[in-house]
Design a protein around this motif. Sequence first.
Motif, PDB file in Angstrom:
ATOM      1  N   GLY A  87      39.813  21.732  54.154  1.00 33.69           N
ATOM      2  CA  GLY A  87      39.407  20.985  55.330  1.00 33.69           C
ATOM      3  C   GLY A  87      39.698  19.502  55.229  1.00 33.69           C
ATOM      4  O   GLY A  87      40.152  18.995  54.192  1.00 33.69           O
ATOM      5  N   PRO A  88      39.415  18.771  56.305  1.00 35.58           N
ATOM      6  CA  PRO A  88      39.734  17.335  56.360  1.00 35.58           C
ATOM      7  C   PRO A  88      38.747  16.458  55.579  1.00 35.58           C
ATOM      8  O   PRO A  88      39.021  15.286  55.363  1.00 35.58           O
ATOM      9  CB  PRO A  88      39.664  17.028  57.862  1.00 35.58           C
ATOM     10  N   ASN A  89      37.608  17.039  55.158  1.00 32.50           N
ATOM     11  CA  ASN A  89      36.590  16.216  54.500  1.00 32.50           C
ATOM     12  C   ASN A  89      36.854  15.998  53.017  1.00 32.50           C
ATOM     13  O   ASN A  89      36.229  15.148  52.383  1.00 32.50           O
ATOM     14  CB  ASN A  89      35.212  16.855  54.677  1.00 32.50           C
ATOM     15  N   HIS A  90      37.765  16.808  52.461  1.00 30.76           N
ATOM     16  CA  HIS A  90      38.149  16.671  51.048  1.00 30.76           C
ATOM     17  C   HIS A  90      36.920  16.703  50.134  1.00 30.76           C
ATOM     18  O   HIS A  90      36.694  15.820  49.307  1.00 30.76           O
ATOM     19  CB  HIS A  90      38.953  15.387  50.825  1.00 30.76           C
ATOM     20  N   ARG A  91      36.103  17.754  50.318  1.00 25.47           N
ATOM     21  CA  ARG A  91      34.978  17.935  49.414  1.00 25.47           C
ATOM     22  C   ARG A  91      35.484  18.183  48.000  1.00 25.47           C
ATOM     23  O   ARG A  91      36.651  18.532  47.798  1.00 25.47           O
ATOM     24  CB  ARG A  91      34.125  19.115  49.908  1.00 25.47           C
ATOM     25  N   GLU A  92      34.629  17.986  47.033  1.00 21.64           N
ATOM     26  CA  GLU A  92      35.081  18.124  45.645  1.00 21.64           C
ATOM     27  C   GLU A  92      35.599  19.535  45.410  1.00 21.64           C
ATOM     28  O   GLU A  92      35.160  20.494  46.056  1.00 21.64           O
ATOM     29  CB  GLU A  92      33.945  17.813  44.677  1.00 21.64           C
ATOM     30  N   PRO A  93      36.558  19.693  44.503  1.00 21.62           N
ATOM     31  CA  PRO A  93      37.143  21.015  44.262  1.00 21.62           C
ATOM     32  C   PRO A  93      36.076  22.043  43.909  1.00 21.62           C
ATOM     33  O   PRO A  93      35.048  21.724  43.316  1.00 21.62           O
ATOM     34  CB  PRO A  93      38.097  20.767  43.085  1.00 21.62           C
ATOM     35  N   LEU A  94      36.353  23.277  44.288  1.00 16.53           N
ATOM     36  CA  LEU A  94      35.431  24.375  44.021  1.00 16.53           C
ATOM     37  C   LEU A  94      35.755  24.960  42.652  1.00 16.53           C
ATOM     38  O   LEU A  94      36.868  25.437  42.420  1.00 16.53           O
ATOM     39  CB  LEU A  94      35.586  25.435  45.120  1.00 16.53           C
ATOM     40  N   LEU A  95      34.779  24.915  41.735  1.00 17.77           N
ATOM     41  CA  LEU A  95      34.942  25.522  40.416  1.00 17.77           C
ATOM     42  C   LEU A  95      34.391  26.935  40.453  1.00 17.77           C
ATOM     43  O   LEU A  95      33.290  27.176  40.958  1.00 17.77           O
ATOM     44  CB  LEU A  95      34.209  24.709  39.351  1.00 17.77           C
ATOM     45  N   LEU A  96      35.150  27.871  39.912  1.00 16.66           N
ATOM     46  CA  LEU A  96      34.790  29.288  39.942  1.00 16.66           C
ATOM     47  C   LEU A  96      34.890  29.881  38.534  1.00 16.66           C
ATOM     48  O   LEU A  96      35.710  29.440  37.725  1.00 16.66           O
ATOM     49  CB  LEU A  96      35.719  30.056  40.876  1.00 16.66           C
ATOM     50  N   VAL A  97      34.057  30.884  38.262  1.00 13.49           N
ATOM     51  CA  VAL A  97      34.160  31.646  37.020  1.00 13.49           C
ATOM     52  C   VAL A  97      34.182  33.124  37.370  1.00 13.49           C
ATOM     53  O   VAL A  97      33.712  33.521  38.447  1.00 13.49           O
ATOM     54  CB  VAL A  97      32.975  31.355  36.067  1.00 13.49           C
ATOM     55  N   PRO A  98      34.705  33.976  36.515  1.00 16.92           N
ATOM     56  CA  PRO A  98      34.679  35.417  36.799  1.00 16.92           C
ATOM     57  C   PRO A  98      33.247  35.914  36.968  1.00 16.92           C
ATOM     58  O   PRO A  98      32.365  35.589  36.166  1.00 16.92           O
ATOM     59  CB  PRO A  98      35.338  36.026  35.560  1.00 16.92           C
ATOM     60  N   SER A  99      32.999  36.694  37.987  1.00 13.38           N
ATOM     61  CA  SER A  99      31.659  37.220  38.231  1.00 13.38           C
ATOM     62  C   SER A  99      31.154  38.037  37.051  1.00 13.38           C
ATOM     63  O   SER A  99      29.957  38.035  36.749  1.00 13.38           O
ATOM     64  CB  SER A  99      31.659  38.092  39.491  1.00 13.38           C
ATOM     65  N   SER A 100      32.057  38.729  36.374  1.00 18.74           N
ATOM     66  CA  SER A 100      31.647  39.543  35.230  1.00 18.74           C
ATOM     67  C   SER A 100      31.043  38.688  34.124  1.00 18.74           C
ATOM     68  O   SER A 100      30.138  39.122  33.410  1.00 18.74           O
ATOM     69  CB  SER A 100      32.850  40.329  34.685  1.00 18.74           C
ATOM     70  N   GLN A 101      31.527  37.441  33.963  1.00 19.05           N
ATOM     71  CA  GLN A 101      30.955  36.562  32.951  1.00 19.05           C
ATOM     72  C   GLN A 101      29.525  36.178  33.302  1.00 19.05           C
ATOM     73  O   GLN A 101      28.660  36.094  32.426  1.00 19.05           O
ATOM     74  CB  GLN A 101      31.819  35.307  32.776  1.00 19.05           C
ATOM     75  N   PHE A 102      29.272  35.950  34.587  1.00 16.77           N
ATOM     76  CA  PHE A 102      27.902  35.595  34.977  1.00 16.77           C
ATOM     77  C   PHE A 102      26.971  36.793  34.823  1.00 16.77           C
ATOM     78  O   PHE A 102      25.828  36.652  34.387  1.00 16.77           O
ATOM     79  CB  PHE A 102      27.886  35.096  36.427  1.00 16.77           C
ATOM     80  N   GLU A 103      27.442  37.985  35.175  1.00 17.47           N
ATOM     81  CA  GLU A 103      26.613  39.181  34.978  1.00 17.47           C
ATOM     82  C   GLU A 103      26.274  39.369  33.500  1.00 17.47           C
ATOM     83  O   GLU A 103      25.134  39.690  33.144  1.00 17.47           O
ATOM     84  CB  GLU A 103      27.335  40.413  35.513  1.00 17.47           C
ATOM     85  N   GLU A 104      27.252  39.176  32.635  1.00 16.63           N
ATOM     86  CA  GLU A 104      27.011  39.323  31.200  1.00 16.63           C
ATOM     87  C   GLU A 104      26.019  38.271  30.719  1.00 16.63           C
ATOM     88  O   GLU A 104      25.124  38.543  29.905  1.00 16.63           O
ATOM     89  CB  GLU A 104      28.335  39.203  30.440  1.00 16.63           C
ATOM     90  N   TYR A 105      26.150  37.047  31.249  1.00 20.26           N
ATOM     91  CA  TYR A 105      25.234  35.980  30.849  1.00 20.26           C
ATOM     92  C   TYR A 105      23.801  36.292  31.286  1.00 20.26           C
ATOM     93  O   TYR A 105      22.847  36.069  30.529  1.00 20.26           O
ATOM     94  CB  TYR A 105      25.695  34.649  31.444  1.00 20.26           C
ATOM     95  N   LEU A 106      23.608  36.816  32.484  1.00 22.23           N
ATOM     96  CA  LEU A 106      22.267  37.151  32.942  1.00 22.23           C
ATOM     97  C   LEU A 106      21.653  38.258  32.087  1.00 22.23           C
ATOM     98  O   LEU A 106      20.437  38.286  31.875  1.00 22.23           O
ATOM     99  CB  LEU A 106      22.282  37.566  34.407  1.00 22.23           C
ATOM    100  N   SER A 107      22.477  39.158  31.577  1.00 16.25           N
ATOM    101  CA  SER A 107      21.958  40.172  30.659  1.00 16.25           C
ATOM    102  C   SER A 107      21.460  39.513  29.377  1.00 16.25           C
ATOM    103  O   SER A 107      20.429  39.902  28.823  1.00 16.25           O
ATOM    104  CB  SER A 107      23.043  41.205  30.347  1.00 16.25           C
ATOM    105  N   TYR A 108      22.192  38.517  28.914  1.00 17.66           N
ATOM    106  CA  TYR A 108      21.752  37.762  27.736  1.00 17.66           C
ATOM    107  C   TYR A 108      20.445  37.024  28.032  1.00 17.66           C
ATOM    108  O   TYR A 108      19.523  37.010  27.213  1.00 17.66           O
ATOM    109  CB  TYR A 108      22.838  36.771  27.321  1.00 17.66           C
ATOM    110  N   VAL A 109      20.353  36.402  29.207  1.00 17.45           N
ATOM    111  CA  VAL A 109      19.120  35.702  29.590  1.00 17.45           C
ATOM    112  C   VAL A 109      17.950  36.681  29.646  1.00 17.45           C
ATOM    113  O   VAL A 109      16.835  36.362  29.222  1.00 17.45           O
ATOM    114  CB  VAL A 109      19.304  34.986  30.948  1.00 17.45           C
ATOM    115  N   SER A 110      18.199  37.887  30.149  1.00 18.45           N
ATOM    116  CA  SER A 110      17.137  38.897  30.202  1.00 18.45           C
ATOM    117  C   SER A 110      16.612  39.201  28.810  1.00 18.45           C
ATOM    118  O   SER A 110      15.399  39.299  28.589  1.00 18.45           O
ATOM    119  CB  SER A 110      17.663  40.184  30.845  1.00 18.45           C
ATOM    120  N   LEU A 111      17.522  39.336  27.860  1.00 17.06           N
ATOM    121  CA  LEU A 111      17.115  39.607  26.484  1.00 17.06           C
ATOM    122  C   LEU A 111      16.397  38.410  25.894  1.00 17.06           C
ATOM    123  O   LEU A 111      15.383  38.545  25.198  1.00 17.06           O
ATOM    124  CB  LEU A 111      18.354  39.952  25.646  1.00 17.06           C
ATOM    125  N   TYR A 112      16.876  37.223  26.201  1.00 20.27           N
ATOM    126  CA  TYR A 112      16.291  35.992  25.661  1.00 20.27           C
ATOM    127  C   TYR A 112      14.866  35.794  26.180  1.00 20.27           C
ATOM    128  O   TYR A 112      13.964  35.429  25.432  1.00 20.27           O
ATOM    129  CB  TYR A 112      17.168  34.809  26.069  1.00 20.27           C
TER     130      TYR A 112
END
Length: 485
Positions: A87-112
């Motif tokens: 768009g014309p507003n030039h918002r800061e770039p969108l940083l993305l990570v694989p969804s599978s990495q976040f799911e794996e991390y939440l499993s770790y948080v659950s254990l923690y």
Amino acid sequence: MASNRELYSMMSNMGFSGGVTQPARDRVTELRVGDRLAKGFEFCPYKLIRKYPFLQGKKSNQDLQECMKTTIFDDRTWTFFYLLDPGPNHREPLLLVPSSQFEEYLSYVSLYMRMRVSIPGGQEREQFFITFGEMDTPLPRFIGHANSHNAVDSLRSQIPKLPKDDLTRMGTVALAQYNIKMDAIYATVKSEKRKKDPEAARLRRFQRHKGYGRMMKRTQRYLGLRSPVIEQANSRIPGMEWNGNMPAPFRTDDSVRFVCVDVEAWERATHIVTEVGLAILDTRDIRGVPPGGVGYGYNWFPLVKSYHFRIREHIDKVNHQFVAGCPESFHFGQSYIVSSRDISGILSTIIEDKESEDKRPIVMVGHDIGQDLRYMTKVGYNIWRVPHFSDEVDTQSLFQVYKKSRDGRGLRTLCQDLGIPGHDFHNAGNDATYTLRAMIAMAVNSASQSFVRRNDLQHSGSDPGEWSDGPMDDGGLPGKSAEPI
């Protein structure tokens, strides 16, 4: 302006997916900067991950906030991709990570945290599983890997120099749909505007950090490395030339017993306790023993008594998916297999020193101590009901004041930083022992470095930093937490 529900509907129609992760596609180690993955790969906005604790109900979950703040880069490397705002507003770039990495991390948080933590269901789930490339619209480009907040900032700063997609070749309809989709994504990661009081936030942070500083000073006082304020003279402090080759310069305050606890839970059902570890340092045993010439208290390590208990009913349950469990690899004595009905009595006998008539103060120690103390109640032992339980020491907090850092660290990282040899972490007995060693190392090294500085600042009235109430402070009264409801 579209409502959140309308935005989620748009996102669903334009490639947002709530499906399962795709581990077979999550092979990104060989990507070069600027490379793109195949269409259909699922991504999660990094800002949404940071915002996740605030999505759990109307009020933020304080425990989850603290956990994610501490563990998001705990022995963990994230894979980052980026997309530019079309768009014309030039918002800061969108940083993305694989969804599978976040799911794996939440499993770790659950254990923690020993509780179920997962991605929400329904329409809210869709924003965590976004696909790109519909109608030949841009695909996220690989930017690099990061294992710290500074590394993420460094990757973000490189984006202006990296390849950009040519949107002029897109058809009018495709470009319009892509703009709508990106607006919807930016809306999900946008922080809600709220009035902030920077001064109030600064004061809260200072009080929290000063509390960590008082904890360090009390620990040193219990170990004989700091004198009670009532004994501090107005002139030169005794033992000012002290170093680790000499016995502790002051009497051990109240002759306390440090009891470190670590509890391991099963990753598939975190209410099930599989191991309990204890490590105990009796301050009577260190009298007259120099902690060690290198300043880290290594001479006191052999004086720690360690215990490891495995719960018979759950001996077949070994973690492997999110952490490498190793219940058979206890390095500091013999492991004992006990029944779930007996473990509470065993803990009571050891922790409360029931074989002795001298009920000296107990100081409980742990790495994120609150979690382990609360989890001991799951096996029927309530430390808050013990009359001579007097104080708590959290090595996560000690490390923050030791390093003057606002970020906590995992136990393995902490030991590596302190130069404490260790392996087979996530064995409850090993972890309890390493945690107590880390406490000793930080208290001894901090004390050995501070004697001259304390003498220089003795008449200054206060320490200018945010971590201390002043050089003449001794840590004050014990800081035992309230019994959980």
